[in-house]
Write an enzyme that holds these catalytic residues in place. Sequence first.
Site, PDB file in Angstrom:
ATOM      1  N   LYS A   1       0.831  -1.212   0.000  1.00  0.00           N
ATOM      2  CA  LYS A   1       0.000   0.000   0.000  1.00  0.00           C
ATOM      3  C   LYS A   1       0.870   1.269   0.000  1.00  0.00           C
ATOM      4  CE  LYS A   1      -1.996  -0.813   3.971  1.00  0.00           C
ATOM      5  NZ  LYS A   1      -1.605  -2.090   4.565  1.00  0.00           N
TER       6      LYS A   1
ATOM      7  N   ARG B   1      -9.626   1.320   8.968  1.00  0.00           N
ATOM      8  CA  ARG B   1      -9.330  -0.086   9.239  1.00  0.00           C
ATOM      9  C   ARG B   1     -10.505  -0.761   9.938  1.00  0.00           C
ATOM     10  NH1 ARG B   1      -3.616   0.417   9.173  1.00  0.00           N
ATOM     11  NH2 ARG B   1      -2.383  -1.406   9.592  1.00  0.00           N
TER      12      ARG B   1
ATOM     13  N   ARG C   1      11.642  -7.042   5.721  1.00  0.00           N
ATOM     14  CA  ARG C   1      11.590  -5.580   5.554  1.00  0.00           C
ATOM     15  C   ARG C   1      12.522  -4.887   6.551  1.00  0.00           C
ATOM     16  NH1 ARG C   1       5.760  -2.846   5.261  1.00  0.00           N
ATOM     17  NH2 ARG C   1       5.566  -3.316   7.480  1.00  0.00           N
TER      18      ARG C   1
ATOM     19  N   ARG D   1      11.354  -2.838  12.097  1.00  0.00           N
ATOM     20  CA  ARG D   1      10.297  -2.271  12.937  1.00  0.00           C
ATOM     21  C   ARG D   1       9.935  -3.278  14.014  1.00  0.00           C
ATOM     22  NH1 ARG D   1       5.566  -0.253   8.978  1.00  0.00           N
ATOM     23  NH2 ARG D   1       4.250  -1.309  10.486  1.00  0.00           N
TER      24      ARG D   1
ATOM     25  N   ARG E   1      -0.815  -9.159  13.851  1.00  0.00           N
ATOM     26  CA  ARG E   1      -1.315  -8.077  12.989  1.00  0.00           C
ATOM     27  C   ARG E   1      -2.216  -8.637  11.903  1.00  0.00           C
ATOM     28  NH1 ARG E   1       4.052  -5.456  11.208  1.00  0.00           N
ATOM     29  NH2 ARG E   1       2.843  -4.145   9.804  1.00  0.00           N
TER      30      ARG E   1
HETATM   31  P1  ADP Z   1       0.661  -2.239   8.388  1.00  0.00           P
HETATM   32  O1  ADP Z   1      -0.391  -1.828   7.405  1.00  0.00           O
HETATM   33  O2  ADP Z   1       1.857  -2.749   7.701  1.00  0.00           O
HETATM   34  O3  ADP Z   1       0.145  -3.033   9.544  1.00  0.00           O
HETATM   35  P2  ADP Z   1       0.908   0.429   9.372  1.00  0.00           P
HETATM   36  O4  ADP Z   1       2.159   1.188   9.284  1.00  0.00           O
HETATM   37  O5  ADP Z   1      -0.248   0.852   8.510  1.00  0.00           O
HETATM   38  O6  ADP Z   1       1.333  -1.037   9.094  1.00  0.00           O
HETATM   39  O7  ADP Z   1       0.376   0.389  10.877  1.00  0.00           O
HETATM   40  C1  ADP Z   1       1.205   0.082  11.963  1.00  0.00           C
HETATM   41  C2  ADP Z   1       0.386   0.030  13.238  1.00  0.00           C
HETATM   42  O8  ADP Z   1      -0.218   1.323  13.489  1.00  0.00           O
HETATM   43  C3  ADP Z   1      -0.807  -0.935  13.219  1.00  0.00           C
HETATM   44  O9  ADP Z   1      -0.430  -2.250  13.552  1.00  0.00           O
HETATM   45  C4  ADP Z   1      -1.710  -0.288  14.298  1.00  0.00           C
HETATM   46  O10 ADP Z   1      -1.252  -0.562  15.599  1.00  0.00           O
HETATM   47  C5  ADP Z   1      -1.524   1.185  14.041  1.00  0.00           C
HETATM   48  N1  ADP Z   1      -2.512   1.716  13.078  1.00  0.00           N
HETATM   49  C6  ADP Z   1      -2.264   2.183  11.823  1.00  0.00           C
HETATM   50  N2  ADP Z   1      -3.403   2.580  11.223  1.00  0.00           N
HETATM   51  C7  ADP Z   1      -4.400   2.360  12.115  1.00  0.00           C
HETATM   52  C8  ADP Z   1      -5.815   2.551  12.081  1.00  0.00           C
HETATM   53  N3  ADP Z   1      -6.442   3.042  11.015  1.00  0.00           N
HETATM   54  N4  ADP Z   1      -6.535   2.195  13.184  1.00  0.00           N
HETATM   55  C9  ADP Z   1      -5.935   1.706  14.277  1.00  0.00           C
HETATM   56  N5  ADP Z   1      -4.615   1.483  14.370  1.00  0.00           N
HETATM   57  C10 ADP Z   1      -3.838   1.807  13.312  1.00  0.00           C
END
Ligand code: ADP
Length: 223
Positions: free
Chosen positions: A13, A88, A124, A157, A168
């Site tokens: 993404k 999400r 990654r 990370r 996740r």
């Molecule tokens: P990925 O899509 O690879 O899981 P992100 O960088 O988008 O990684 O998100 C990392 C973390 O940030 C998620 O595991 C969550 O804890 C938090 N996060 C990101 N976006 C949201 C969201 N829209 N709602 C709740 N938590 C979020």
Amino acid sequence: MRIILMGAPGSGKGTQGDFITRKFGFPKISSGDLLRQAVIDNTPLGREAEAVMKRGDLVSDHVVIGMIKERIEKEDCQHGYILDGFPRTLSQALALEKMSPEEAEIVIDIHLDDNVVIDRISARRICSGCNHIFNLLLKSPEHKGICENCGGTLLQRADDKPEVIKDRLKVYHEQRETLVEFYKEKNVYACVEGDADREDLFESICSLLDRTVEHVIKDDMVQ
Ligand code: ADP
């Protein structure tokens, strides 16, 4: 115009969002990046989010919704924006409708099998200097653990560790179906296969975007 990128962690993404920004000019808003920045800046929001993110859980809706609302109200989002990682949950999607009832919208869901996700994310690494993302499966840096662009140290990370990735993914699958149903109902949902070359994937995304943009122009002419 609002472009929402959906997909499992590691589905690409972020990369595709950057490509779209480069081609169409819309700013990309990544909820994960905003949250990680808040953690680095040690803001109250960052302090609240840090432990939750480390576990791979979702940060609470009200925190994320407030953060995104503040961002899309900025001047550069007036003509459109790309959302990566938001919404999400269904309540985030409903909140988004309220804060910005965009007329033109497309949701692009990048599909990737879980086993490919796990392989990709485990490989990654992120440069602590310039934030460039490396995938060791695609290319190892010339000097192990060192960024080829700026000489910074490559880090993993905390939530990219294999034991957290599984959590996740579980959280992702729990929320995904409801969101997909919601956007299918709105007639704005499209799915693309993510297990492809990033340039080929971008081409598929562009043809979806071109069709949407064409539609928007036609609708404007009818009115
Ligand atoms: P990925 O899509 O690879 O899981 P992100 O960088 O988008 O990684 O998100 C990392 C973390 O940030 C998620 O595991 C969550 O804890 C938090 N996060 C990101 N976006 C949201 C969201 N829209 N709602 C709740 N938590 C979020």
